[in-house]
Structure formats: structure tokens, C-alpha cells
Motif scaffolding. Sequence first.
Motif, short mmCIF file in Angstrom:
data_model
loop_
_atom_site.label_atom_id
_atom_site.label_comp_id
_atom_site.label_asym_id
_atom_site.label_seq_id
_atom_site.Cartn_x
_atom_site.Cartn_y
_atom_site.Cartn_z
N MET A 115 83.46 -54.38 77.66
CA MET A 115 82.91 -53.16 78.50
C MET A 115 81.50 -53.33 79.14
O MET A 115 81.65 -53.34 80.52
N PRO A 116 80.63 -53.60 78.32
CA PRO A 116 79.30 -53.93 79.10
C PRO A 116 79.33 -55.07 79.88
O PRO A 116 78.50 -54.96 81.18
N GLU A 117 79.86 -56.20 79.67
CA GLU A 117 80.00 -57.50 80.44
C GLU A 117 80.50 -57.26 81.66
O GLU A 117 80.20 -57.50 82.84
N VAL A 118 81.78 -56.28 81.56
CA VAL A 118 82.44 -56.11 82.87
C VAL A 118 81.91 -55.35 83.99
O VAL A 118 81.75 -55.38 84.99
N GLN A 174 69.40 -53.58 82.00
CA GLN A 174 70.25 -53.14 83.02
C GLN A 174 70.94 -51.88 83.23
O GLN A 174 71.41 -51.66 81.89
N LEU A 175 70.79 -51.27 84.11
CA LEU A 175 71.40 -49.73 84.10
C LEU A 175 72.86 -49.68 83.80
O LEU A 175 73.24 -48.75 83.31
N ARG A 176 73.51 -50.61 84.37
CA ARG A 176 74.87 -50.51 84.16
C ARG A 176 75.60 -50.80 82.81
O ARG A 176 76.57 -50.34 82.30
N LYS A 177 74.81 -51.86 82.14
CA LYS A 177 74.99 -51.99 80.74
C LYS A 177 74.77 -50.59 79.92
O LYS A 177 75.35 -50.32 78.95
N ILE A 178 73.68 -50.12 80.19
CA ILE A 178 73.08 -48.90 79.47
C ILE A 178 74.26 -47.70 79.67
O ILE A 178 74.64 -47.28 78.63
N LEU A 179 74.75 -47.63 80.87
CA LEU A 179 75.79 -46.69 81.21
C LEU A 179 77.04 -47.05 80.46
O LEU A 179 77.82 -46.10 79.97
N ALA A 286 73.71 -39.41 68.13
CA ALA A 286 73.51 -38.90 69.40
C ALA A 286 71.97 -39.24 69.59
O ALA A 286 71.39 -39.31 70.64
N LEU A 287 71.16 -39.21 68.60
CA LEU A 287 69.73 -39.52 68.55
C LEU A 287 69.30 -40.79 69.26
O LEU A 287 68.47 -40.88 69.96
N LEU A 288 69.97 -41.70 68.80
CA LEU A 288 70.14 -43.24 69.15
C LEU A 288 70.32 -43.47 70.84
O LEU A 288 69.48 -43.86 71.67
N SER A 289 71.38 -42.50 71.26
CA SER A 289 71.73 -42.44 72.58
C SER A 289 70.44 -41.83 73.45
O SER A 289 70.07 -42.22 74.56
N LEU A 290 70.28 -40.78 72.94
CA LEU A 290 68.86 -40.03 73.61
C LEU A 290 67.76 -40.87 73.88
O LEU A 290 67.11 -40.46 74.87
N TYR A 291 67.42 -41.88 72.91
CA TYR A 291 66.13 -42.47 73.04
C TYR A 291 66.31 -43.30 74.29
O TYR A 291 65.47 -43.53 75.10
N PHE A 292 67.53 -43.85 74.65
CA PHE A 292 67.68 -44.97 75.97
C PHE A 292 67.52 -43.92 76.97
O PHE A 292 67.14 -44.25 78.27
N TYR A 293 68.06 -42.73 76.79
CA TYR A 293 68.15 -41.75 78.03
C TYR A 293 66.98 -41.79 78.59
O TYR A 293 66.26 -41.31 79.70
#
Length: 348
Positions: A115-118, A174-179, A286-293
Amino acid sequence: MNPYVLTVLLSSLGLGTTLTFASSHWLLAWMGLEINTLAIVPLMAQHHHPRAVEATTKYFLTQATAAAVIMFASTTNAWITGEWDMNNMANPIASTMIIIALALKIGLAPMHFWMPEVLQGLDLLTGLILSTWQKLAPFALIIQTAQAVDPLLLTALGISSTLVGGWGGLNQAQLRKILAYSSIAHMGWMIIVLQYAPQLTLLALATYIFMTSAAFLTLKLSSATKINALATVWSKSPVLTATTALVLLSLGGLPPLTGFMPKWLILQELTKQNLPIAATIMALAALLSLYFYLRLCYAMTLTISPNMTSSTAPWRMRTTQASLPLALSTTVALGLLPMTPAILMLTT
């Protein structure tokens, strides 16, 4: 791309998804998934860039593998039970194989590696289609077959996806990998509550689609693909910067934004089902995700690009992108939390 070709491809995307939605026969559902895959492949490879071609090849191989496993599992089930009906998944091995294959299709951990690579190799609009529309058909099949699957498997898929989605996005620039990692984490939230309250899965999917659409369309408008590029957006469009920061916090699930609603209701449902440990792990993931947002919000709103003042300021050029989809998705991504009681009335 030729507009006629584009129309045919987008129509085929719609046809494939609708066919899968409407089918109760495994062969028809498989055909819908295949039409979907074949329709998006030319859209992914349209730029003839090595990265895009590589991403298209990876995507095609993973989707073809998943489709082959679905066909094998449904044939096995038909051989044992004597019928192709989706609601009659009497064989536990076949139903487990189908869930694993569908998890590979939507990018659930531990089948998430493509998924992130594509997503990194695609342009933002094709990435948006891949992150939203392409999830619908496999999710329809997962919802129909989930009751025949071992609950422990779904819980394991959900928890591992939220952990991987949060952990994987921490060190990305990279923003697309983050998404992409954000998408994996959200899929985990949807899967874990599926066996207890399918309507909450649908609610989480709908809010995820609106929030992700707002994020992708914003990045497309500002032509940003790296975190560094976000630091210059405020001088081009200050209002957009403010709303984007809120959309990112909504993706992270902070109140009083829309993204808080599905997380809150899913944690409440898990607690009702006597799964306090699973609910605690999900809340901490969810806190892990919140960190990079928060990292993205910080780069966008609280930092100034490290250029000298003598350098040319970014031009405020008129964009050719239609602003209505962005405005609509941003509004939904930010302001639906007060509608929670009404949505609960509709879903229960």
C-alpha cells in the motif's frame, strides 16, 4: 488522457463496484473486483513515469493474487456446499481464505506492504481513488462474509492494522506514504468492530472517505507531496492552511471534529462487548497516528519555510481544480460531530 478513454475507465470503475455490491454469487462478485482492478490500472500508469509503472505493476500483482485466492476459496466452498451463494460460507477454511484475500485487497496489516509503495508512485487524484473508491467493493464482501469468520481473526487484523498504521507513519517525510499508513490504521478501526456492529463500520468508512478526500484534494490544490512543501502553503492560501490543519486533526480523531465520532462509538461498542484490553490498545494506537498528524499540522501552521527573505515568494496563481468537492469534503470532515445523535438513531 483522452476524455473518451477516461470516461470509459471511470464508468468501468463504477460498474465493477456496483456489480460487487449487487451480487450474492461469488463469481459475479469476483468479476466486479476484476473489472475494478483492470479499470484503475491505466489510470495509475497514465504518466509513463518509472515510479508510476512500478507502482502499477505492484498493485496489479497483489490484486491479481488476492482475486485468485478469492476464486480458489469460493470454488472450494461451492465444491463442499454445492452452491455459490455468499451467505452460505459453511467451510471455515474457505471463509478464512476469503477474508485474508480481501484484507490483501484493501491493505490490512500484515498484508499491507504494497500500500505505501503503490500510493507513493501515483499522482494525488489516482491516489485518492485508490484510497477511497477502491475500498468499497472489498468492504462490501467483507461485511457479507464476516459473520462466518472466526472473531479472533478479525480482532487480530484490526489491532495489527491500527498498530502498523500508527507505527509506520511516524518516520515518513512523504505525504502520500503518511496517508497510506493513515488508511491502514483506519481500516483496522473498521474491521475490529465489524462483527459486533456492522453499521459502525459503515459509519467509519463514510467519515474516512470524506476526511481522506479533503486531505488529498488539499494536497492537490497546493501541489505538496513532501512535509517540507507544506511550510510554504500558508503564504499561498492562509484559509486553506487553517482548514487543512483541522482536517488532519479530524483524521487523528480529536473532538470536536467529525473524526472523533466513529472512534468514540467504536470504543464504546468494544467496551460494551467486554473487550476492555482491545479498546485500550486501539485508543493507544490512535495516539501513534495522532502524532504524525500533529507533525503535519506543526509543519503547516507553526513553521516558516527556511528560505532567505530575499527569495521570491510563492505566486498566488489561480488553480484549475474545482473547489466545490474540496469545500464539501472539508465541511463534512470538520462539522458532523453535533449530528452524532441523529446518526445513531439511523444506525441502530
